[in-house]
Motif scaffolding. Structure first.
Motif: not given
Length: 367
Positions: A50, A55-56, A58, A64, A66, A84, A88, A281
Motif C-alpha cells: 500500500l 492508514t489501516e 480494524d 479492515k 484502508y 489501493t 485489497v 474490506v
C-alpha cells in the motif's frame, strides 16, 4: 458492478464472452456468487503493498478499513487510490462526497474545468435559492477558491473520487458509498458558528484571493487539505469554524466508514441453511486533513444526530441577511435610476425631440 454504480447501470457493457451465457444459465445465483467471490478473494492480496498515504484500521468483528489520505488536486493521489483498490479488492468504497456533489463523478475533466471557472449570477441565484442567502454566498465563495486553484493548476478537483468510482466498478460485488455530510448542513452550521465580523472577514478573504499556487504546493498539502489550509490562512484561528468544517465531518466520515465495515452475509443455497458472515474490506477516500480525526474517533461510540441538526439563524445572521438584501436591491434600484436618467437625457438630446419641445414652448407662449 451494478451495485457499485450510484447512477444508472443500464449502459454498462456485458462482461465475458457471449458463448458462456448458455453455461451460466445452468448455474444458480448462489453458485455464481460463490465463484465470483472466490475469484475476488484470490485476487485480494493478503499482504497488500500500500502507498504511504494509506492508514489501516480494524473493527471488533475483524473487518479492515484502508483510509487513503489524498490532496484534492493531485495526480499522485489518484494513483494511490487506484493502487489501493486493486491491491485489497474491497467490498465497499467510501468517498468524501455527498449527494449534492455526486455530479462530480459524472463529468469529465474538461467539463469540470469549465464549470469551476464559470461563476456567474445564475449560479449564485441557484445556490441562494437552494441553501439560503448566507449559505449560498459561502458556497459560491468556496467555489471561487476552488476555481482559483483550478485556474492556477489547470486541474479539476475530485480526480481521486472519479478514479475510485471507476476502480470500484471493476471489483465484483463492490458497493460505492457517499460518505460525507450533506454540504448545506455543513454550510449552515458553519455560518451559525461565526460572528458577524467573522463572516465579513471570511467573505473578504475569499473574494480577494489571488495568491499563486504551484503543483509542489499541492503535493506538500498531503499533510493537510489544500482548501482547508487556504481557508485557515485567510480567516485566522476560528475554532468554531474548524469544528464545523473539519472536526464534525471527521465524526461523520468515521461513522459512515464504520457502517460500511459491517460483516458481509454469504449466499445461501436454501432458506434453511444457516446464515454465515465474513469480515468486510473497505477503502475510504478522504482528504488528508480528515485522517487524524478519523483515527481519533475510530474507537468511540458515535452519534451523528447532533451534528446533522441546523441551528436557527442568529441575530447577526438575520442582520447580515438584511444588509445583503438591502445592498442588492439598492444597487438594482440605483442602476435602474441611472439607466432611466441616461435614457431621458439621450432622448431629449435628439434633434427631433428638441424641435418638438420648441414647438410646444411656442404654442404655450401664444396662449
Amino acid at each position: 458492478q451494478a451495485a457499485a454504480d450510484p447512477m444508472s447501470s443500464s449502459d454498462a457493457p456485458e462482461d465475458g464472452p457471449k458463448e458462456t451465457s448458455s453455461v451460466s444459465q445452468n448455474i444458480s445465483d448462489a453458485d455464481a456468487f460463490k465463484i465470483l467471490l472466490e475469484m475476488k478473494m484470490k485476487k485480494r492480496q493478503k499482504k497488500p503493498a500500500l502507498p504511504s498515504t494509506v492508514t489501516e484500521l480494524d473493527t471488533e468483528d475483524g473487518s479492515k478499513v484502508y483510509v487513503v489520505g489524498t490532496a484534492h488536486f493531485s495526480d499522485s493521489s489518484k494513483k494511490d487510490v487506484v493502487k489501493t483498490i486493486q491491491e485489497v479488492q474491497p467490498d465497499v468504497v467510501v468517498v468524501e462526497l455527498c449527494q449534492y456533489r455526486v455530479s462530480m463523478l459524472k463529468m469529465d475533466e474538461r467539463t469540470l474545468l469549465k464549470e469551476a471557472k464559470e461563476i456567474n449570477l445564475e449560479k449564485l441565484q441557484q445556490a441562494v435559492k437552494q441553501n439560503g442567502v448566507m449559505s449560498g454566498l459561502m458556497q459560491m465563495l468556496l467555489l471561487k477558491v476552488s476555481a482559483h486553484i483550478t485556474e492556477q493548476l489547470g486541474m479539476a478537483p475530485g480526480g481521486e473520487f472519479r478514479e475510485a468510482f471507476k476502480e470500484a466498478s471493476k471489483v465484483p460485488f463492490c458497493k460505492f458509498h457517499l460518505g460525507d455530510r450533506p454540504i448545506p448542513v455543513t454550510f449552515k452550521r458553519a455560518i451559525a458558528a461565526l460572528s458577524f465580523w467573522q463572516k465579513v472577514k471570511l467573505a473578504w478573504g475569499l473574494c480577494f484571493l489571488s495568491d499563486p499556487i504551484s503543483k509542489d504546493d499541492v503535493e506538500k498539502c498531503k499533510q493537510k487539505d489544500l482548501l482547508e489550509q487556504m481557508m485557515a490562512e485567510m480567516i485566522g484561528e476560528f475554532p468554531d469554524l474548524h469544528r464545523t468544517i473539519v472536526s464534525e465531518r471527521d465524526i461523520y466520515l468515521t461513522y459512515m466508514l464504520k457502517q460500511a465495515a459491517k460483516q458481509i452475509e454469504l449466499p445461501r443455497a436454501s432458506e434453511t441453511e444457516p446464515r454465515r458472515y465474513i469480515p468486510a474490506v473497505v477503502v475510504g477516500v478522504v482528504g488528508m486533513g480528515h485522517v487524524p480525526g478519523i483515527e481519533k474517533n475510530w474507537n468511540s461510540d458515535l452519534n451523528i444526530q447532533e451534528i446533522m441538526s441546523v441551528p436557527p439563524p442568529s441575530a447577526s445572521s438575520k442582520f447580515f441577511k438584511l444588509v445583503v438584501k438591502a445592498t442588492v436591491f439598492g444597487l438594482m434600484g440605483y442602476g435602474c435610476y441611472r439607466i432611466g436618467q441616461r435614457t431621458v437625457q439621450f432622448i431629449l438630446s435628439m434633434p427631433a425631440a428638441q424641435s418638438y419641445l420648441q414647438k410646444l414652448t411656442e404654442i404655450r407662449s401664444q396662449h
